[in-house]
Write an enzyme that holds these catalytic residues in place. Structure first.
Site, PDB file in Angstrom:
ATOM      1  N   TYR A   1       0.814  -1.222   0.000  1.00  0.00           N
ATOM      2  CA  TYR A   1       0.000   0.000   0.000  1.00  0.00           C
ATOM      3  C   TYR A   1       0.848   1.272   0.000  1.00  0.00           C
ATOM      4  CZ  TYR A   1      -4.389  -2.521   0.636  1.00  0.00           C
ATOM      5  OH  TYR A   1      -5.482  -3.331   0.461  1.00  0.00           O
TER       6      TYR A   1
ATOM      7  N   LYS B   1       4.416 -14.921   5.148  1.00  0.00           N
ATOM      8  CA  LYS B   1       4.838 -15.802   4.050  1.00  0.00           C
ATOM      9  C   LYS B   1       6.361 -15.832   4.077  1.00  0.00           C
ATOM     10  CE  LYS B   1       3.817 -18.340   0.442  1.00  0.00           C
ATOM     11  NZ  LYS B   1       3.074 -19.628   0.509  1.00  0.00           N
TER      12      LYS B   1
ATOM     13  N   ASP C   1      -1.281 -18.592   3.343  1.00  0.00           N
ATOM     14  CA  ASP C   1      -2.108 -19.521   2.556  1.00  0.00           C
ATOM     15  C   ASP C   1      -2.743 -20.578   3.466  1.00  0.00           C
ATOM     16  OD1 ASP C   1       0.477 -20.459   2.976  1.00  0.00           O
ATOM     17  OD2 ASP C   1       0.704 -21.371   0.993  1.00  0.00           O
TER      18      ASP C   1
ATOM     19  N   ASP D   1      -5.768  -7.382   4.356  1.00  0.00           N
ATOM     20  CA  ASP D   1      -6.919  -6.986   3.538  1.00  0.00           C
ATOM     21  C   ASP D   1      -7.655  -8.228   3.054  1.00  0.00           C
ATOM     22  OD1 ASP D   1      -8.619  -5.290   1.988  1.00  0.00           O
ATOM     23  OD2 ASP D   1      -7.444  -5.823   0.212  1.00  0.00           O
TER      24      ASP D   1
ATOM     25  N   ASP E   1     -11.569 -10.131   4.565  1.00  0.00           N
ATOM     26  CA  ASP E   1     -12.798 -10.353   3.785  1.00  0.00           C
ATOM     27  C   ASP E   1     -13.263 -11.800   3.949  1.00  0.00           C
ATOM     28  OD1 ASP E   1     -13.010  -7.746   2.874  1.00  0.00           O
ATOM     29  OD2 ASP E   1     -13.343  -8.332   0.782  1.00  0.00           O
TER      30      ASP E   1
HETATM   31  C1  IPM Z   1     -10.527  -2.177   3.134  1.00  0.00           C
HETATM   32  C2  IPM Z   1     -10.713  -1.805   1.689  1.00  0.00           C
HETATM   33  C3  IPM Z   1      -9.609  -0.828   1.290  1.00  0.00           C
HETATM   34  C4  IPM Z   1      -8.284  -1.534   1.409  1.00  0.00           C
HETATM   35  C5  IPM Z   1      -9.792  -0.203  -0.111  1.00  0.00           C
HETATM   36  C6  IPM Z   1     -11.158   0.384  -0.309  1.00  0.00           C
HETATM   37  C7  IPM Z   1      -8.727   0.815  -0.387  1.00  0.00           C
HETATM   38  O1  IPM Z   1     -10.706  -2.940   0.892  1.00  0.00           O
HETATM   39  O2  IPM Z   1     -10.642  -1.284   3.997  1.00  0.00           O
HETATM   40  O3  IPM Z   1     -10.288  -3.346   3.452  1.00  0.00           O
HETATM   41  O4  IPM Z   1      -7.791  -2.150   0.456  1.00  0.00           O
HETATM   42  O5  IPM Z   1      -7.709  -1.480   2.505  1.00  0.00           O
HETATM   43 MN    MN Z   2     -10.555  -4.773   1.959  1.00  0.00          MN
END
Ligand code: IPM
Ligand code: MN
Length: 359
Positions: free
Chosen positions: A137, A196, A229, A253, A257
């Site tokens: 990032y 990793k 992984d 990130d 999710d």
């Molecule tokens: C998150 C989102 C952000 C990230 C994006 C929107 C920049 O996916 O907050 O997890 O990648 O961190």
């Molecule tokens: Mn995200």
């Protein structure tokens, strides 16, 4: 009476709807626990960008610095080219306010369906501490001859010792305070570093060293290491093995999710971008859900949970816990956590949780 200055950014899509319910519940907590939140709403997001071409003006950023915390709905619009609002607002805030921790509690509320067969609230109860300032990032890299067949592109995972150290230290502190033993739901507090190290040997030479060094100062926290992984596999097969996880930015990130769907999806997933010594921002992680905007169908629980995280951060622990308990008392009554399938409107869910907080 204690008072906190909160910058509220409702944002776009369903953002304003879920923020309204979040504030409704926070107001109930204020009344019951005797503190005040002085809120100031800011117009930042796709709406402002489309109208004026501005993403995050410096003057607004300066105003944010003067607050105790920020409460964000969601930002985005299908009409805006991908990347503009992310870089111009969300990532800019993280960098400018040095919100170097992304905190994502993974908790399955009672009565919520998890896609993980046979797993319940006792099994899905951990937290991911994601490094939020460095790694890929940082944006270092480049592309040469982009439109030719000789194109070369790089994007570099960079970490300074300081970035790694402050993140790992935060994670150990967090595990000490909120680990499974500290919360009375397990025998020990555990911090698992996810990485990793078998491939990203330079970056993990640094992370491993710092993890071991800082870990010496926390004999009450057991240390583990997993490859990222393998971690995705464990998160699905055996989530009960996790307590607190610390990981670098991009891995964090991705795994958060995956973790969000195991806790019932974006309708219930809250997160925080934290600067432990500065201004932190609390948000539902679900996005703007354009399909459900204005339909009273979106689930406000993620935003309400983000409000609880904000109160915990501000030191209003009792109020934070009351909100969390109130959420857990309402989720079993809901048909689903999916938008439009809750069995209630957005406002009704907010009302029920606010009432439970007030009791
Ligand atoms: C998150 C989102 C952000 C990230 C994006 C929107 C920049 O996916 O907050 O997890 O990648 O961190
Ligand atoms: Mn995200």
């Amino acid at each position: 009476m204690k008072s906190y200055n909160i910058a509220v950014v409702p944002g776009d899509g369903t953002g304003p709807e879920v923020i309204a319910e979040g504030l409704k519940v926070l107001n109930a907590a204020e009344r019951r626990f005797g503190f005040t939140l002085a809120t100031t709403a800011y117009d930042v997001g796709a709406g402002r960008y489309l109208a004026t071409g501005e993403t995050l003006p410096d003057s607004v950023l300066e105003e944010f610095r003067g607050h105790d915390a920020m409460f964000l709905g969601a930002i985005g619009d299908p009409r805006v080219t991908s990347g503009i609002l992310e870089k111009g607002i969300l990532l800019k805030l993280r960098f400018a306010l040095d919100q170097y921790i992304n905190l994502r509690p993974i908790r399955l509320y009672p009565g919520v369906d998890s896609p993980l067969k046979g797993k319940g609230p006792k099994d899905i109860d951990y937290c991911v501490v994601r490094e939020n300032s460095g790694g890929l990032y940082t944006g270092m890299g480049g592309i040469s001859r982009p439109d030719s067949d000789d194109a070369v592109a790089t994007q570099v995972m960079t970490y300074t010792h300081e970035q790694v150290e402050r993140c790992i230290r935060y994670a150990f502190e967090y595990a000490r305070k909120y680990g499974k033993k500290a919360r009375g739901v397990g025998e020990k507090n555990t911090l698992a570093m996810v990485g990793k190290s078998n491939v990203l040997t330079y970056v993990y030479q640094l992370w491993n060293r710092v993890f071991a060094e800082v870990g010496e100062e926390y004999p009450d926290v057991e240390r583990q290491y997993f490859h990222v992984d393998a971690t995705t596999l464990y998160m699905v097969a055996s989530p009960e093995m996790f307590d607190v996880i610390v990981t670098e930015n991009m891995f964090g990130d991705i795994i958060t999710d995956l973790a969000a769907i195991t806790q019932g999806g974006l309708g219930v997933s809250s997160g925080a971008n934290i600067n432990p010594h500065g201004v932190s921002m609390f948000e539902p992680i679900g996005g703007t859900a354009p399909m459900w905007t204005g339909k009273h169908a979106i689930n406000p629980i993620a935003a309400i949970g983000a409000g609880a995280m904000m109160l915990e951060h501000l030191g209003e622990t009792q109020a934070a816990q009351a909100i969390t308990r109130a959420i857990a008392s309402v989720t079993p009554k809901m048909k689903s956590q999916l938008a439009n399938e809750m069995g209630y409107t957005t406002e009704q869910v907010g009302d029920m949780i606010a009432a439970a907080v007030a009791e």
